[in-house]
Write a protein that holds these residues in place. Structure first.
Motif, mmCIF file in Angstrom:
data_model
loop_
_atom_site.group_PDB
_atom_site.id
_atom_site.type_symbol
_atom_site.label_atom_id
_atom_site.label_comp_id
_atom_site.label_asym_id
_atom_site.label_seq_id
_atom_site.Cartn_x
_atom_site.Cartn_y
_atom_site.Cartn_z
ATOM 1 N N MET A 26 0.971 -1.019 -0.050
ATOM 2 C CA MET A 26 0.098 0.192 -0.100
ATOM 3 C C MET A 26 0.729 1.029 0.460
ATOM 4 O O MET A 26 0.295 1.965 -0.495
ATOM 5 N N HIS A 27 1.874 0.958 0.473
ATOM 6 C CA HIS A 27 2.782 2.257 1.294
ATOM 7 C C HIS A 27 4.038 2.287 -0.152
ATOM 8 O O HIS A 27 4.029 3.625 -0.831
ATOM 9 N N PHE A 28 4.393 1.359 -0.720
ATOM 10 C CA PHE A 28 4.640 2.076 -2.745
ATOM 11 C C PHE A 28 3.747 2.688 -2.947
ATOM 12 O O PHE A 28 4.497 3.377 -4.037
ATOM 13 N N LEU A 78 11.071 11.624 0.607
ATOM 14 C CA LEU A 78 10.754 11.880 1.821
ATOM 15 C C LEU A 78 10.880 9.544 2.634
ATOM 16 O O LEU A 78 11.851 9.103 2.659
ATOM 17 N N HIS A 79 9.966 9.111 0.748
ATOM 18 C CA HIS A 79 9.735 7.942 0.954
ATOM 19 C C HIS A 79 10.700 6.723 0.425
ATOM 20 O O HIS A 79 11.291 6.156 0.810
ATOM 21 N N GLU A 80 11.832 7.688 -0.510
ATOM 22 C CA GLU A 80 12.675 6.345 -1.057
ATOM 23 C C GLU A 80 13.848 6.965 -0.258
ATOM 24 O O GLU A 80 14.048 5.431 -0.279
ATOM 25 N N GLY A 129 3.509 13.533 9.849
ATOM 26 C CA GLY A 129 5.248 13.538 9.407
ATOM 27 C C GLY A 129 5.846 12.900 9.680
ATOM 28 O O GLY A 129 5.994 11.310 9.280
ATOM 29 N N TRP A 130 6.673 13.061 9.461
ATOM 30 C CA TRP A 130 8.068 12.341 9.685
ATOM 31 C C TRP A 130 9.400 12.585 10.898
ATOM 32 O O TRP A 130 9.799 14.184 11.255
ATOM 33 N N ALA A 131 9.684 11.557 11.559
ATOM 34 C CA ALA A 131 11.228 12.219 11.884
ATOM 35 C C ALA A 131 12.294 11.645 11.361
ATOM 36 O O ALA A 131 12.514 10.742 10.850
ATOM 37 N N MET A 164 12.082 8.800 8.905
ATOM 38 C CA MET A 164 11.270 8.337 9.687
ATOM 39 C C MET A 164 9.728 8.076 9.219
ATOM 40 O O MET A 164 9.346 9.462 9.354
ATOM 41 N N ASP A 165 9.422 7.987 8.773
ATOM 42 C CA ASP A 165 7.345 7.716 8.404
ATOM 43 C C ASP A 165 7.138 7.519 9.596
ATOM 44 O O ASP A 165 6.461 6.429 9.991
ATOM 45 N N VAL A 166 6.211 8.897 10.281
ATOM 46 C CA VAL A 166 5.008 8.422 10.994
ATOM 47 C C VAL A 166 3.510 8.431 10.465
ATOM 48 O O VAL A 166 3.493 9.464 11.471
ATOM 49 N N GLU A 168 -0.250 7.982 10.058
ATOM 50 C CA GLU A 168 -0.703 6.770 10.448
ATOM 51 C C GLU A 168 -0.889 6.111 9.314
ATOM 52 O O GLU A 168 -0.983 4.444 9.523
ATOM 53 N N HIS A 169 -1.034 6.354 7.397
ATOM 54 C CA HIS A 169 -0.684 5.222 6.917
ATOM 55 C C HIS A 169 1.145 4.224 6.646
ATOM 56 O O HIS A 169 0.382 3.227 6.502
ATOM 57 N N ALA A 170 1.548 4.918 8.035
ATOM 58 C CA ALA A 170 2.973 3.910 7.367
ATOM 59 C C ALA A 170 2.637 2.589 8.449
ATOM 60 O O ALA A 170 3.366 1.958 8.090
#
Ligand SMILES: [Fe+2]
Length: 210
Positions: A26-28, A78-80, A129-131, A164-166, A168-170
């Motif tokens: 799903m994330h890809f 950022l996803h990459e 967001g992201w850490a 790190m993706d935070v 909720e979809h992660a």
């Protein structure tokens, strides 16, 4: 014409600990959406500027498209970084005592544990967001940052070392929203520290004048 077209990358990533393949698939797909939107925005903006001017009656639409660039570009990039710093089959937990990353964390935070408490703390912050742990390329210092959405809080010129993706979809297919700490724990058990070290060493290979 004009801007470069981006291609969605394929990631060899599955069998993580505590993060299901279903989540990854799903994330890809979500990531591919950011690549597509980035290309679409660049294409539309290229249309506006192809006559080397932005007409007054185009300005509202042109501005809105340009504002969205930061969101879509960072969503793509950022996803990459995120997928690249996860290890297929799962990782080995915290980095070894002799690792370059651990040493960098000790230099900047006095101990790896303090660095980790900060990074995990940021990951638990409310909101999507992201850490991100960045390295300052001018002095090698590490610092952890909260990024709202994809674009607010990134530090210009700093090198993302651990991402790190935070959103909720992660993790929402694997954990309840209130169980984000469990996802963060799972994230740590899957980190590809070799990739993190490569990012640090890439900077070291091109030293800046002091
Ligand atoms: Fe994401």
């Amino acid at each position: 014409m004009g801007s470069k077209e981006y291609q969605a990358r394929q990631f060899n990533l599955s069998n993580l600990k505590g993060i299901s393949d279903e989540t990854l698939e799903m994330h890809f797909k979500l990531y591919e959406g950011y690549v597509k939107e980035t290309n679409k925005l660049n294409e539309k903006i290229a249309e506006f500027i192809k006559d080397a001017k932005v007409d007054q009656d185009e300005f509202a639409e042109y501005s809105e498209l340009s504002r969205r660039l930061g969101f879509e570009y960072n969503g793509m990039v950022l996803h990459e970084y995120y997928f690249d710093n996860l290890k297929t089959g799962g990782g080995t937990g915290d980095p070894t005592t002799s690792s370059t990353f651990r040493k960098a964390a000790e230099q900047s935070f006095n101990s790896y544990e303090i660095w980790k408490a900060d990074f995990v703390g940021i990951g638990k912050m409310r909101g999507v967001g992201w850490a991100i742990c960045y390295e300052n390329p001018s002095n090698g210092a590490l610092s952890n940052h909260w990024i709202s959405l994809h674009e607010t809080g990134n530090v210009a010129g700093f090198n993302p070392v651990l991402v790190m993706d935070v959103w909720e979809h992660a993790y929402i297919l694997d954990y309840k929203p209130a169980d984000r700490p469990k996802y963060i724990e799972a994230f740590f058990s899957n980190i590809d520290w070799a990739e993190v070290e490569r990012r640090l060493q890439k900077q070291k290979a091109q030293p800046k004048a002091a």
